[in-house]
Scaffold this active site. Structure first.
Site, PDB file in Angstrom:
ATOM      1  CD  GLU A  54      41.994  37.668  32.916  1.00  0.00           C
ATOM      2  OE1 GLU A  54      41.981  38.588  33.743  1.00  0.00           O
ATOM      3  OE2 GLU A  54      40.957  37.108  32.511  1.00  0.00           O
ATOM      4  N   GLY A  72      37.357  40.185  40.899  1.00  0.00           N
ATOM      5  CA  GLY A  72      36.785  40.368  42.242  1.00  0.00           C
ATOM      6  C   GLY A  72      37.180  41.669  42.925  1.00  0.00           C
ATOM      7  CD  GLU A 105      34.975  34.311  34.481  1.00  0.00           C
ATOM      8  OE1 GLU A 105      34.256  35.287  34.200  1.00  0.00           O
ATOM      9  OE2 GLU A 105      35.780  34.307  35.436  1.00  0.00           O
ATOM     10  CE  LYS A 117      35.852  37.846  36.250  1.00  0.00           C
ATOM     11  NZ  LYS A 117      36.530  36.633  36.676  1.00  0.00           N
ATOM     12  CB  SER A 169      43.686  35.841  42.477  1.00  0.00           C
ATOM     13  OG  SER A 169      42.679  34.865  42.311  1.00  0.00           O
ATOM     14  N   GLY A 211      39.705  33.984  40.192  1.00  0.00           N
ATOM     15  CA  GLY A 211      38.687  33.810  41.221  1.00  0.00           C
ATOM     16  C   GLY A 211      39.010  32.732  42.237  1.00  0.00           C
ATOM     17  CG  HIS A 254      37.148  36.511  30.741  1.00  0.00           C
ATOM     18  ND1 HIS A 254      36.832  35.429  31.524  1.00  0.00           N
ATOM     19  CD2 HIS A 254      37.837  37.372  31.529  1.00  0.00           C
ATOM     20  CE1 HIS A 254      37.318  35.634  32.741  1.00  0.00           C
ATOM     21  NE2 HIS A 254      37.934  36.800  32.778  1.00  0.00           N
ATOM     22  CG  ASN A 292      35.865  41.149  33.634  1.00  0.00           C
ATOM     23  OD1 ASN A 292      34.685  41.489  33.476  1.00  0.00           O
ATOM     24  ND2 ASN A 292      36.304  39.939  33.307  1.00  0.00           N
TER      25      ASN A 292
END
Ligand code: 13P
Length: 251
Positions: free
Chosen positions: A168, A236, A98, A12, A214, A174, A96, A10
């Protein structure tokens, strides 16, 4: 039936078109070599066209990171499933954390988006996860069960083979803090129990559930060894080609 392992990146709000194309070129041989694993890159809208071109005739699948549930209309800034389907997008991340946190997505909009994605032959990657506060209060199981139940409202059992769930935990996204493999496996087993309750034992056994939060090449192996975990949704670490390849090689 053995469940397929899925490694999804992903990206982002990262990666320009030339970076996306270079990344895909660099990943092509590895994806060919590990064709038993489904490798998906969920890219920003502006990269979709370039990524789809670069991924043509490769084993790499391309996904979007969001979509609207309506097919068209006065929704400035939005993209629909009807728009994603004809360009060749295969997957779409829905709900998601976020988006739930910053863009007011709810269990209800998640469910509408899942239905719309299926209508346009897109495979939803539905994200669920608890906050740290909820975990500390012992609410993880009830929150996850609620998110799953609401996301799957009025979804038929036969559609489940098109759907991936990504667990998640929000506190692990993150932050460099991963759930331990055991914590991830335990919560994913709760998701399977909920799917069993909503559908059947067979459905619970067959649905693909990833872990996200992570994930990197240091912790991936332990996660992948767990029986309930079918791969990872990676933020990430999916921006770095070498690291992403290392993770694929650990499956
Ligand atoms: P990180 O891997 O950066 O923690 O992000 C996880 C994630 O949100 C994937 O969707």
């Amino acid at each position: 039936m053995e469940r397929k392992k899925i490694i999804a990146g992903n990206w982002k709000m990262n990666m320009l078109p030339d970076e996306a194309m270079q990344f895909i070129q660099g990943l092509t041989n590895i994806a060919e070599k590990h064709s038993e694993i489904e490798i998906i890159l969920c890219v920003p809208y502006t990269d979709l066209f370039y990524a789809l071109m670069a991924a043509q005739n490769t084993k790499i699948k391309i996904g979007a990171q969001n979509m609207h549930w309506e097919e068209k209309g006065a929704f400035t800034g939005e993209i629909s499933g009807k728009m994603l389907e004809p360009i060749g997008v295969e997957y779409v991340i829905i709900g998601h954390s976020e988006r739930r946190a910053y863009f007011a997505e709810t269990d209800e909009t998640v469910n509408k988006k899942v239905k719309s994605a299926l209508k346009y032959n897109l495979k939803p990657i539905i994200c669920v996860g608890e906050t740290l506060e909820q975990r500390l209060k012992g609410e993880t199981d009830s929150i996850i069960r609620r998110q799953v139940k609401n996301a799957f409202e009025q979804i038929e059992e036969e559609d489940l083979k098109q759907i991936i769930i990504a667990y998640e935990p929000i506190w692990a996204i993150g932050t460099g803090k991963t759930a331990t493999a055991q914590e991830a496996d335990d919560t994913i087993s709760i998701i399977r129990q909920e799917i069993q309750q909503l559908y059947s034992k067979e459905a619970a056994k067959n649905i693909i559930i990833q872990y996200g939060g992570s994930v990197n090449s240091k912790n991936a192996k332990e996660l992948f060894e767990k029986q309930n975990i079918d791969g990872a949704l990676i933020g990430g670490a999916s921006l770095n080609l070498e690291e992403f390849i290392r993770i694929i090689q650990l499956v």
